[in-house]
Design a protein around this motif. Sequence first.
Motif, PDB file in Angstrom:
ATOM      1  N   GLU A   2       0.828  -1.194   0.000  1.00 23.10           N
ATOM      2  CA  GLU A   2       0.000   0.000   0.000  1.00 23.10           C
ATOM      3  C   GLU A   2       0.872   1.258   0.000  1.00 23.10           C
ATOM      4  OE1 GLU A   2      -3.998  -1.297   2.422  1.00 23.10           O
ATOM      5  OE2 GLU A   2      -2.178  -0.952   3.604  1.00 23.10           O
ATOM      6  N   ALA A   3       0.235   2.393  -0.288  1.00 18.98           N
ATOM      7  CA  ALA A   3       0.922   3.676  -0.260  1.00 18.98           C
ATOM      8  C   ALA A   3      -0.044   4.741   0.241  1.00 18.98           C
ATOM      9  CB  ALA A   3       1.443   4.057  -1.646  1.00 18.98           C
ATOM     10  N   LEU A   4       0.528   5.773   0.865  1.00 21.96           N
ATOM     11  CA  LEU A   4      -0.231   6.920   1.348  1.00 21.96           C
ATOM     12  C   LEU A   4       0.232   8.156   0.586  1.00 21.96           C
ATOM     13  CD1 LEU A   4       0.315   6.311   5.195  1.00 21.96           C
ATOM     14  CD2 LEU A   4      -1.427   5.258   3.710  1.00 21.96           C
ATOM     15  N   ILE A   5      -0.713   8.979   0.143  1.00 16.77           N
ATOM     16  CA  ILE A   5      -0.376  10.231  -0.530  1.00 16.77           C
ATOM     17  C   ILE A   5      -1.052  11.378   0.201  1.00 16.77           C
ATOM     18  CG2 ILE A   5      -0.675  11.618  -2.623  1.00 16.77           C
ATOM     19  CD1 ILE A   5      -0.348   9.156  -4.291  1.00 16.77           C
ATOM     20  N   LEU A   6      -0.281  12.425   0.469  1.00 11.63           N
ATOM     21  CA  LEU A   6      -0.828  13.635   1.077  1.00 11.63           C
ATOM     22  C   LEU A   6      -1.401  14.522  -0.021  1.00 11.63           C
ATOM     23  CD1 LEU A   6       1.995  14.334   3.675  1.00 11.63           C
ATOM     24  CD2 LEU A   6      -0.400  13.825   4.202  1.00 11.63           C
ATOM     25  N   ARG A  94      -5.739   1.538   6.152  1.00 13.11           N
ATOM     26  CA  ARG A  94      -4.929   0.438   5.636  1.00 13.11           C
ATOM     27  C   ARG A  94      -5.595  -0.908   5.901  1.00 13.11           C
ATOM     28  NH1 ARG A  94       1.121   0.111   7.120  1.00 13.11           N
ATOM     29  NH2 ARG A  94       1.073  -1.135   5.216  1.00 13.11           N
ATOM     30  N   ARG A  95      -5.284  -1.880   5.051  1.00 13.53           N
ATOM     31  CA  ARG A  95      -5.767  -3.244   5.217  1.00 13.53           C
ATOM     32  C   ARG A  95      -4.658  -4.198   5.612  1.00 13.53           C
ATOM     33  NH1 ARG A  95      -9.456  -3.760  -0.274  1.00 13.53           N
ATOM     34  NH2 ARG A  95     -11.244  -2.505   0.447  1.00 13.53           N
ATOM     35  N   GLU A  96      -3.430  -3.678   5.673  1.00 14.90           N
ATOM     36  CA  GLU A  96      -2.287  -4.519   6.005  1.00 14.90           C
ATOM     37  C   GLU A  96      -1.381  -3.776   6.962  1.00 14.90           C
ATOM     38  OE1 GLU A  96       0.636  -3.509   2.248  1.00 14.90           O
ATOM     39  OE2 GLU A  96      -1.027  -4.891   1.880  1.00 14.90           O
ATOM     40  N   SER A  97      -0.433  -4.478   7.521  1.00 17.16           N
ATOM     41  CA  SER A  97       0.553  -3.863   8.404  1.00 17.16           C
ATOM     42  C   SER A  97       1.918  -3.926   7.727  1.00 17.16           C
ATOM     43  CB  SER A  97       0.586  -4.583   9.760  1.00 17.16           C
ATOM     44  OG  SER A  97       0.904  -5.955   9.579  1.00 17.16           O
ATOM     45  N   GLY A  98       2.920  -3.385   8.403  1.00 18.50           N
ATOM     46  CA  GLY A  98       4.252  -3.385   7.824  1.00 18.50           C
ATOM     47  C   GLY A  98       4.537  -2.115   7.059  1.00 18.50           C
ATOM     48  N   PRO A  99       5.658  -2.062   6.357  1.00 17.03           N
ATOM     49  CA  PRO A  99       6.083  -0.827   5.710  1.00 17.03           C
ATOM     50  C   PRO A  99       5.101  -0.348   4.649  1.00 17.03           C
ATOM     51  CG  PRO A  99       7.428  -2.674   4.979  1.00 17.03           C
ATOM     52  CD  PRO A  99       6.614  -3.166   6.123  1.00 17.03           C
ATOM     53  N   TYR A 167       8.795   8.792   1.574  1.00 12.78           N
ATOM     54  CA  TYR A 167       9.228   8.022   2.732  1.00 12.78           C
ATOM     55  C   TYR A 167       8.762   6.570   2.621  1.00 12.78           C
ATOM     56  CZ  TYR A 167       8.071  12.841   4.213  1.00 12.78           C
ATOM     57  OH  TYR A 167       7.895  14.205   4.280  1.00 12.78           O
ATOM     58  N   VAL A 168       9.413   5.717   3.436  1.00 13.77           N
ATOM     59  CA  VAL A 168       8.847   4.418   3.786  1.00 13.77           C
ATOM     60  C   VAL A 168       8.661   4.439   5.292  1.00 13.77           C
ATOM     61  CG1 VAL A 168       9.112   1.918   3.817  1.00 13.77           C
ATOM     62  CG2 VAL A 168       9.985   3.226   1.878  1.00 13.77           C
ATOM     63  N   LEU A 169       7.440   4.195   5.728  1.00  7.56           N
ATOM     64  CA  LEU A 169       7.109   4.265   7.152  1.00  7.56           C
ATOM     65  C   LEU A 169       6.707   2.881   7.645  1.00  7.56           C
ATOM     66  CD1 LEU A 169       4.862   7.473   7.082  1.00  7.56           C
ATOM     67  CD2 LEU A 169       7.363   7.333   7.233  1.00  7.56           C
ATOM     68  N   ASP A 170       7.281   2.472   8.770  1.00  7.88           N
ATOM     69  CA  ASP A 170       6.903   1.201   9.370  1.00  7.88           C
ATOM     70  C   ASP A 170       5.906   1.445  10.492  1.00  7.88           C
ATOM     71  OD1 ASP A 170       7.348  -1.704   9.300  1.00  7.88           O
ATOM     72  OD2 ASP A 170       9.346  -1.152   8.578  1.00  7.88           O
ATOM     73  N   ASP A 171       5.390   0.352  11.066  1.00  3.78           N
ATOM     74  CA  ASP A 171       4.339   0.463  12.079  1.00  3.78           C
ATOM     75  C   ASP A 171       4.775   1.314  13.270  1.00  3.78           C
ATOM     76  OD1 ASP A 171       2.688  -1.136  10.539  1.00  3.78           O
ATOM     77  OD2 ASP A 171       3.296  -2.985  11.528  1.00  3.78           O
ATOM     78  N   GLU A 172       6.046   1.212  13.655  1.00  5.50           N
ATOM     79  CA  GLU A 172       6.547   1.998  14.780  1.00  5.50           C
ATOM     80  C   GLU A 172       6.399   3.487  14.521  1.00  5.50           C
ATOM     81  OE1 GLU A 172      10.820   3.015  16.971  1.00  5.50           O
ATOM     82  OE2 GLU A 172      10.666   1.236  15.695  1.00  5.50           O
ATOM     83  N   CYS A 173       6.698   3.913  13.315  1.00  5.05           N
ATOM     84  CA  CYS A 173       6.564   5.327  12.961  1.00  5.05           C
ATOM     85  C   CYS A 173       5.103   5.733  12.858  1.00  5.05           C
ATOM     86  CB  CYS A 173       7.279   5.586  11.634  1.00  5.05           C
ATOM     87  SG  CYS A 173       7.128   7.294  11.040  1.00  5.05           S
ATOM     88  N   LEU A 174       4.289   4.919  12.217  1.00  5.97           N
ATOM     89  CA  LEU A 174       2.878   5.246  12.054  1.00  5.97           C
ATOM     90  C   LEU A 174       2.204   5.452  13.402  1.00  5.97           C
ATOM     91  CD1 LEU A 174       1.910   2.720   9.227  1.00  5.97           C
ATOM     92  CD2 LEU A 174       2.270   5.186   8.984  1.00  5.97           C
ATOM     93  N   ALA A 175       2.576   4.641  14.390  1.00  2.25           N
ATOM     94  CA  ALA A 175       1.966   4.757  15.717  1.00  2.25           C
ATOM     95  C   ALA A 175       2.341   6.060  16.407  1.00  2.25           C
ATOM     96  CB  ALA A 175       2.377   3.570  16.580  1.00  2.25           C
TER      97      ALA A 175
END
Length: 233
Positions: A2-6, A94-99, A167-175
């Motif tokens: 997945e990807a996020l766009i601002l 999101r529907r998945e976890s991880g980067p 960027y690539v963001l992992d779960d730690e950053c997203l939280a």
Amino acid sequence: MEALILGGGKAERLGDAAQGRPKPLVKIAGRPLAAYQVVRLAEAGVTRVIVACAQGSETLFESELAGLGPEIVAAGEPEPLGRGGGLRLAATHRRESGPVFALNGDELVGINLQDLLEAHRSRGAAATIVVSQVRSPFGVVDVGADDTIAGFREAPMLPQWVSSGVYVLDDECLARLPERGDHETMTFPELAAGGRLVAYRNTSFWLTVNTPKQLREAEQFVHEHPELATVPA
């Protein structure tokens, strides 16, 4: 993947050149700016793109970015949340976890996204920032310790590196993203202090579209590089 766009940019500095459209949907060579990002994301294996945008513009984003491969999901912000808040909102869809890839919706960066993801995974960081070098807007005078001038350089490349909005963001950053505010002034300094933030150096192009002049430059660049608009089979 997945990807996020601002996508919350209002294109105020573009004035009439924006034709009333959100900045990520401003047309470049006949195609919305963010569409070029979606094409590159599709090449990297992304199948779902979540766009954080102003509430009320969801349908516009989903229709304008459709047909490029990935599913487009628009997440409307009930009020301006800042870039960090926008990413946090988008991540709730999101529907998945991880980067996950995350991008500012008003920039084009000439990197290999698959290579970026591999570099992120190999470092095990909470987040990876794409960084680029920029040219000085002025000529530079080289001055010695005794104030003797050694020479002049016209618009040299500066030695510092700046964040390029990819960027690539992992779960730690997203939280740790703020509910409101900017991740680069709130979340990223915290991660850097803990050694959890790494850089990925971009030595290719980096185009930002904030002014009519930059829009014209982006138009010219895309016309000279038609491969940027090629949709993966």
